[in-house]
Design a protein around this motif. Structure first.
Motif, PDB file in Angstrom:
ATOM      1  N   TYR A   1      36.846 -18.597  33.751  1.00  0.00           N
ATOM      2  CA  TYR A   1      36.972 -17.535  32.752  1.00  0.00           C
ATOM      3  C   TYR A   1      36.968 -16.197  33.479  1.00  0.00           C
ATOM      4  CZ  TYR A   1      35.496 -21.108  29.361  1.00  0.00           C
ATOM      5  OH  TYR A   1      35.401 -22.243  28.595  1.00  0.00           O
TER       6      TYR A   1
ATOM      7  N   ASN B   1      33.736 -16.721  36.679  1.00  0.00           N
ATOM      8  CA  ASN B   1      34.603 -16.250  37.758  1.00  0.00           C
ATOM      9  C   ASN B   1      33.953 -16.485  39.126  1.00  0.00           C
ATOM     10  OD1 ASN B   1      32.672 -14.172  37.929  1.00  0.00           O
ATOM     11  ND2 ASN B   1      33.834 -12.878  36.515  1.00  0.00           N
TER      12      ASN B   1
ATOM     13  N   SER C   1      30.268 -15.622  39.040  1.00  0.00           N
ATOM     14  CA  SER C   1      29.489 -16.559  38.234  1.00  0.00           C
ATOM     15  C   SER C   1      29.131 -17.805  39.019  1.00  0.00           C
ATOM     16  CB  SER C   1      30.278 -16.962  36.978  1.00  0.00           C
ATOM     17  OG  SER C   1      30.802 -15.848  36.311  1.00  0.00           O
TER      18      SER C   1
ATOM     19  N   LEU D   1      35.787 -13.274  32.562  1.00  0.00           N
ATOM     20  CA  LEU D   1      34.600 -12.439  32.435  1.00  0.00           C
ATOM     21  C   LEU D   1      33.329 -13.100  32.944  1.00  0.00           C
ATOM     22  CD1 LEU D   1      35.174 -10.743  28.946  1.00  0.00           C
ATOM     23  CD2 LEU D   1      35.742  -9.877  31.221  1.00  0.00           C
ATOM     24  N   ASN D   2      33.087 -14.355  32.581  1.00  0.00           N
ATOM     25  CA  ASN D   2      31.797 -14.955  32.920  1.00  0.00           C
ATOM     26  C   ASN D   2      31.899 -16.403  33.406  1.00  0.00           C
ATOM     27  OD1 ASN D   2      32.444 -16.177  30.521  1.00  0.00           O
ATOM     28  ND2 ASN D   2      30.776 -15.280  29.334  1.00  0.00           N
TER      29      ASN D   2
ATOM     30  N   ASN E   1      18.879 -19.591  35.476  1.00  0.00           N
ATOM     31  CA  ASN E   1      20.280 -19.209  35.317  1.00  0.00           C
ATOM     32  C   ASN E   1      20.903 -20.074  34.224  1.00  0.00           C
ATOM     33  OD1 ASN E   1      22.528 -17.690  36.052  1.00  0.00           O
ATOM     34  ND2 ASN E   1      23.325 -19.309  37.360  1.00  0.00           N
TER      35      ASN E   1
ATOM     36  N   SER F   1      24.909 -17.740  30.306  1.00  0.00           N
ATOM     37  CA  SER F   1      25.945 -16.884  30.870  1.00  0.00           C
ATOM     38  C   SER F   1      25.770 -15.443  30.420  1.00  0.00           C
ATOM     39  CB  SER F   1      27.329 -17.380  30.432  1.00  0.00           C
ATOM     40  OG  SER F   1      27.574 -18.669  30.897  1.00  0.00           O
ATOM     41  N   ASN F   2      26.145 -14.520  31.288  1.00  0.00           N
ATOM     42  CA  ASN F   2      26.214 -13.120  30.903  1.00  0.00           C
ATOM     43  C   ASN F   2      27.531 -12.884  30.173  1.00  0.00           C
ATOM     44  OD1 ASN F   2      23.792 -12.537  32.366  1.00  0.00           O
ATOM     45  ND2 ASN F   2      25.002 -12.554  34.262  1.00  0.00           N
ATOM     46  N   PHE F   3      27.613 -11.737  29.509  1.00  0.00           N
ATOM     47  CA  PHE F   3      28.879 -11.406  28.860  1.00  0.00           C
ATOM     48  C   PHE F   3      29.964 -11.187  29.898  1.00  0.00           C
ATOM     49  CE2 PHE F   3      31.846  -8.109  27.336  1.00  0.00           C
ATOM     50  CZ  PHE F   3      32.440  -8.845  26.301  1.00  0.00           C
ATOM     51  N   ILE F   4      29.575 -10.543  31.014  1.00  0.00           N
ATOM     52  CA  ILE F   4      30.522 -10.331  32.108  1.00  0.00           C
ATOM     53  C   ILE F   4      29.762 -10.380  33.432  1.00  0.00           C
ATOM     54  CG2 ILE F   4      30.306  -7.813  31.877  1.00  0.00           C
ATOM     55  CD1 ILE F   4      33.231  -7.620  32.859  1.00  0.00           C
ATOM     56  N   ASP F   5      30.326 -11.061  34.408  1.00  0.00           N
ATOM     57  CA  ASP F   5      29.745 -11.144  35.750  1.00  0.00           C
ATOM     58  C   ASP F   5      30.602 -10.306  36.689  1.00  0.00           C
ATOM     59  OD1 ASP F   5      27.613 -12.916  35.161  1.00  0.00           O
ATOM     60  OD2 ASP F   5      29.017 -14.598  35.128  1.00  0.00           O
TER      61      ASP F   5
END
Length: 306
Positions: free
Chosen positions: A225, A230, A233, A227-228, A247, A250-254
């Protein structure tokens, strides 16, 4: 019969204890976040299912390790075996007897592991936010002879709207890749990219655990993905095995630039790689630069043939 039933119930109870004692770490080993796996290769799962429950995969792994195939399974999943062995009573298997595993590990210098951030540029959409690598390096050697690990997606040639849709919906597949870093230096420094280097303070056991898990993930497809899911990530997932912070979500964006902040407590030194650092370890006066490149390419072919 009652004795066998007692043994069965005892084993089932011990399995549940292992899972409940540190469920977050089992999730890390399986790349399980937000109630789903980021792995899309069925051969990664011993339960024979593509989307097993955590307990199903745990039971399949423990059953296998307690069977006559236990040594083979420990060799295939050494990071799982090491963690499970620390949590429950398992047979003693010798990982130094695993031929394929030893061959894989032999390519990774464990003297020094660096987190590398390639600074983003707007020369292309793929490099706009930068990129992350792990760099495995021997002491007193140059960076071009180090071994790098990163995650890249297999991008299809298609219309821009399909490209965007697949990147946000996880339709692209990605993998961990191991390659000698001279390739990146040769290409990226020539394109005026710069690298920020973070030296990690890891124990020998932590360093080896990372390589063991990379072996488990060799030839395994990941859901990619933009954003998160990648490059950042998946390197964060890898490093989370030696980090106390969970962990699980997931974050919204890495962002590649933020990975060093997450593992700041493991960083002992910060620096950069410039054109001045780009020199060959193999500087025998009898070898031309082309011959030295040929040598490194042969080594690169070896490490990617596993």
């Amino acid at each position: 019969m009652r004795f066998l039933l007692f043994l069965f119930l005892t084993f089932q109870h011990s399995y549940a204890e292992v899972l409940l004692s540190d469920e977050s770490y089992w999730k890390k080993l399986l790349h399980y976040k937000n109630d789903e796996y980021s792995i899309s290769s069925q051969e990664f799962f011993l339960s024979g299912k593509l989307n097993p429950t955590l307990s199903e995969e745990l039971n399949a792994t423990l059953n296998g390790l307690n069977s006559s195939d236990g040594q083979q399974i420990a060799c295939r999943f050494p990071a799982r075996y090491i963690w499970l062995k620390s949590k429950t009573d398992l047979p003693n298997y010798h990982l130094n007897e695993c031929t394929k595993l030893k061959h894989f590990v032999s390519f990774f210098p464990l003297d020094e592991i660096n987190l590398l951030y390639k600074v983003g540029t707007f020369s292309s959409t793929q490099s706009a936010f930068g990129h992350n690598y792990l760099l495995f390096k021997s002491k007193n050697t140059s960076y071009d002879s180090a071994l790098s690990v990163d995650v890249t997606a297999k991008i299809k040639k298609q219309f821009i709207f399909n490209h965007i849709y697949d990147g946000f919906s996880g339709n692209y597949k990605a993998r961990y890749h191991n390659k000698y870093f001279y390739k990146e230096l040769n290409r990226e420094i020539a394109a005026n990219h710069s690298f920020i280097l973070y030296k990690l303070n890891l124990t020998p056991e932590e360093s080896r655990l990372i390589v063991y898990h990379l072996y488990e993930l060799a030839h395994v497809d990941l859901k990619y993905y933009y954003l998160n899911g990648n490059c950042t990530s998946y390197l964060e997932d890898l490093l989370s095995l030696i980090h106390d912070g969970a962990n699980d979500y997931s974050n919204f964006i890495d962002m590649p630039s933020e990975l060093s902040n997450i593992y700041s407590d493991k960083i002992t030194q910060m620096g950069s790689i410039t054109l001045d650092d780009y020199h060959y370890k193999y500087n025998d006066n009898n070898l031309t630069k082309i011959e030295k490149l040929h040598y490194l390419k042969k080594q690169d072919t070896k490490v990617n043939s596993n």
